[in-house]
Scaffold this motif. Structure first.
Motif, short mmCIF file in Angstrom:
data_model
loop_
_atom_site.label_atom_id
_atom_site.label_comp_id
_atom_site.label_asym_id
_atom_site.label_seq_id
_atom_site.Cartn_x
_atom_site.Cartn_y
_atom_site.Cartn_z
N TYR A 139 41.98 39.17 36.74
CA TYR A 139 41.01 38.32 37.43
C TYR A 139 39.70 39.08 37.64
O TYR A 139 38.61 38.54 37.36
N LEU A 140 39.77 40.31 38.12
CA LEU A 140 38.57 41.10 38.38
C LEU A 140 37.80 41.35 37.09
O LEU A 140 36.56 41.29 37.07
N TYR A 141 38.52 41.62 36.01
CA TYR A 141 37.85 41.88 34.73
C TYR A 141 37.12 40.62 34.26
O TYR A 141 35.95 40.69 33.83
N ALA A 142 37.79 39.47 34.37
CA ALA A 142 37.15 38.21 33.97
C ALA A 142 35.94 37.91 34.86
O ALA A 142 34.89 37.44 34.39
N TYR A 143 36.08 38.19 36.15
CA TYR A 143 34.98 37.96 37.09
C TYR A 143 33.77 38.83 36.74
O TYR A 143 32.64 38.33 36.70
N LEU A 144 33.99 40.10 36.47
CA LEU A 144 32.89 41.00 36.14
C LEU A 144 32.29 40.67 34.78
O LEU A 144 31.08 40.83 34.58
N GLN A 145 33.12 40.21 33.85
CA GLN A 145 32.58 39.75 32.57
C GLN A 145 31.61 38.59 32.77
O GLN A 145 30.56 38.54 32.14
N GLN A 146 31.99 37.67 33.66
CA GLN A 146 31.10 36.54 33.91
C GLN A 146 29.84 36.97 34.64
O GLN A 146 28.76 36.40 34.40
N VAL A 147 29.94 37.97 35.50
CA VAL A 147 28.75 38.50 36.17
C VAL A 147 27.75 39.02 35.13
O VAL A 147 26.56 38.73 35.19
N THR A 148 28.25 39.78 34.16
CA THR A 148 27.34 40.36 33.17
C THR A 148 26.81 39.31 32.20
O THR A 148 25.64 39.37 31.80
#
Length: 226
Positions: free
Chosen positions: A44-53
């Motif tokens: 979840y965190l990885y997907a969230y940070l991918q969307q941030v970038t």
């Protein structure tokens, strides 16, 4: 005081922008079983940070590269594009609140930088001022370099999500901070693909996050506003 010390101050969790009032979909993801264990939390965190970038970085980049001759037209188009991409009403409201708080803080920290003109311009144009744009425009006026601002924003995004996970009782403080430490190792990889992109290239990469954010309204008893 050195610029590095001022940067540390701005990323301090006690800075009252209002970010800690929001879980950005984590609370509803846990409540409805989309995140059930620490392995899924990492994903979840990885997907969230991918969307941030992929979503936020291109807008920050464009804020830094605004040219003075066409600033008004370019900024207006950019701001309208970002507003149109804020699809979840609760996130839209949260972004406006945080932008207002951030601008007020930065105006008090750097009175010589004329931060108030940013808010005045958006008000005059009748365009909503969102947090990402206020964040980048203010830090540019304060003299921080774009790479510093990108890494600072990514750190804040990760910090806020792990703080939410800890307050929800999903992970303990030590495990949460170990996760935060581990994720710093992939910051460069996350940033690399979007560090130079402009706002026209921005996109949402994690649609299940959008779904979980919408579902937050269905949580019966909530700790967070979204």
């Amino acid at each position: 005081m050195s610029k590095f010390a001022r940067l540390l101050h701005l990323i301090d969790s006690s800075i009252p922008t209002g970010a800690f009032a929001y879980s950005y979909g984590l609370e509803s993801s846990i409540t409805f079983g989309l995140v059930k264990n620490q392995f899924q939390l990492r994903n979840y965190l990885y997907a969230y940070l991918q969307q941030v970038t992929s979503m936020e970085f291109p807008f920050m980049n464009s804020c830094y590269r605004l040219a003075q001759p066409d600033l008004n037209a370019a900024l207006g188009a950019m701001a309208e594009a970002y507003d149109a991409m804020m699809l979840v009403p609760a996130l839209h409201r949260a972004s406006l609140v945080q932008a207002k708080n951030w601008l007020r803080l930065l105006a008090s920290f750097y009175p010589e930088a004329g931060m108030g003109t940013v808010a005045d311009w958006f008000t005059a144009q009748g365009i909503p001022l969102h947090f990402v744009l206020a964040f980048a425009l203010c830090l540019k006026r304060a003299g921080f370099a774009l790479p510093e601002v990108q890494e600072m924003y990514l750190h804040m995004a990760l910090r806020d999500q792990l703080s939410a996970a800890i307050r929800l009782g999903f992970v303990g403080p030590m495990e949460g901070h170990r996760l935060q430490h581990d994720f710093y190792a992939i910051f460069e990889n996350l940033m690399a693909g979007h560090a130079e992109k402009e706002y026209a290239d921005a996109f949402r990469s994690a649609y299940m996050l959008d779904v979980s954010q919408v579902l937050h309204e269905e949580v019966y008893s909530k700790l967070f506003q979204n």
